[in-house]
Structures are given as C-alpha cells and as structure tokens.
Design a protein around this motif. Structure first.
Motif, PDB file in Angstrom:
ATOM      1  N   GLN A  14       1.086  -1.914   5.459  1.00 45.92           N
ATOM      2  CA  GLN A  14      -0.119  -2.288   4.724  1.00 45.92           C
ATOM      3  C   GLN A  14       0.142  -2.182   3.231  1.00 45.92           C
ATOM      4  O   GLN A  14       0.852  -1.288   2.784  1.00 45.92           O
ATOM      5  CB  GLN A  14      -1.298  -1.367   5.095  1.00 45.92           C
ATOM      6  CG  GLN A  14      -1.841  -1.627   6.461  1.00 45.92           C
ATOM      7  CD  GLN A  14      -2.252  -3.061   6.631  1.00 45.92           C
ATOM      8  OE1 GLN A  14      -3.049  -3.579   5.863  1.00 45.92           O
ATOM      9  NE2 GLN A  14      -1.689  -3.708   7.625  1.00 45.92           N
ATOM     10  N   LEU A  22      -9.714  -2.389   9.704  1.00 53.65           N
ATOM     11  CA  LEU A  22      -8.325  -2.091  10.042  1.00 53.65           C
ATOM     12  C   LEU A  22      -8.169  -0.639  10.472  1.00 53.65           C
ATOM     13  O   LEU A  22      -7.479  -0.343  11.452  1.00 53.65           O
ATOM     14  CB  LEU A  22      -7.408  -2.388   8.858  1.00 53.65           C
ATOM     15  CG  LEU A  22      -5.943  -2.016   9.088  1.00 53.65           C
ATOM     16  CD1 LEU A  22      -5.335  -2.891  10.173  1.00 53.65           C
ATOM     17  CD2 LEU A  22      -5.160  -2.125   7.807  1.00 53.65           C
ATOM     18  N   ASN A  61       0.341   0.315  10.071  1.00 59.42           N
ATOM     19  CA  ASN A  61      -0.066   1.198   8.984  1.00 59.42           C
ATOM     20  C   ASN A  61       0.972   1.218   7.860  1.00 59.42           C
ATOM     21  O   ASN A  61       0.635   1.131   6.689  1.00 59.42           O
ATOM     22  CB  ASN A  61      -0.273   2.609   9.533  1.00 59.42           C
ATOM     23  CG  ASN A  61      -0.926   3.540   8.567  1.00 59.42           C
ATOM     24  OD1 ASN A  61      -0.691   3.482   7.381  1.00 59.42           O
ATOM     25  ND2 ASN A  61      -1.739   4.423   9.085  1.00 59.42           N
TER      26      ASN A  61
END
Length: 112
Positions: free
Chosen positions: A45, A17, A42
């Motif tokens: 997450q 990722l 981001n």
C-alpha cells in the motif's frame, strides 16, 4: 450563518481496505493463506500520513501478522510436540485478540 458552517461535509478517511484486511486476517485458521495475502496487500500500500487512522491500523495489522508468523516458526522449530502445540495455540489466541481489538477500534473510528 450557522448553516454555512455545517453545510460542508467532513472529509472521512476510506477505511474499506482496512476492513478487508481485518476480514482476511480473521480467516487465519484456513492454512494461513488469507493472513499472508493480507500482509502482501498491506505491505504494497502507498505510504500515508503516519498519524492517520488508516496508517496506524495498517501498521497494527503488519506487526500482528509478522508476530503470528514468528510464533508459528518458533513452534515449528521446537522439538517437543507439547511445546509446539502450546506455541501454536498461544499464537492463535494472541493473534485472534489483536484482530478483534483492532477491528473494533476501526469500527469505532479510533486509533490503536
């Protein structure tokens, strides 16, 4: 006995990722859409151990993108054209350096 110590594989952190997000960040000259997409991915997450390599790189990426957008906003609001252009170029060079440094650190398995 020594073979039993080394027979268990070490648990490695999945960094795919982070590589994807650095790749999106590296495409920032394309209308800033990849960098914005990288920031959205981001931010959404799940939280990880704050001292893990992935968490450190995700935090580095978030602050890099937020910093780039802040410089672009200030450049947009600056009235003289030469100042706006200087801020855009300085922001792009700074952001490119952060992407380069972060991605190399990730490849080497180091924290930033």
């Amino acid at each position: 006995m020594a073979s039993t110590l080394h027979s268990q594989p070490l648990a490695l952190e999945d960094r795919s990722l982070a590589h994807l997000l650095y790749g999106l960040m590296a495409c920032f000259p394309l209308f800033l859409v990849p960098a914005a997409l990288s920031l959205l991915i981001n931010v959404y997450q799940p939280q990880q151990d704050s001292n893990s390599t992935m968490a450190v790189h995700l935090r580095w990426q978030r602050w890099s993108i937020v910093g780039l957008f802040a410089v672009i906003l200030v450049g947009y609001l600056a009235s003289p054209q030469w100042l706006s252009t200087t801020l855009y170029v300085a922001g792009a060079v700074w952001f490119g350096g952060r992407v380069f440094k972060g991605w190399l650190s990730l490849i080497e398995g180091r924290k930033i």
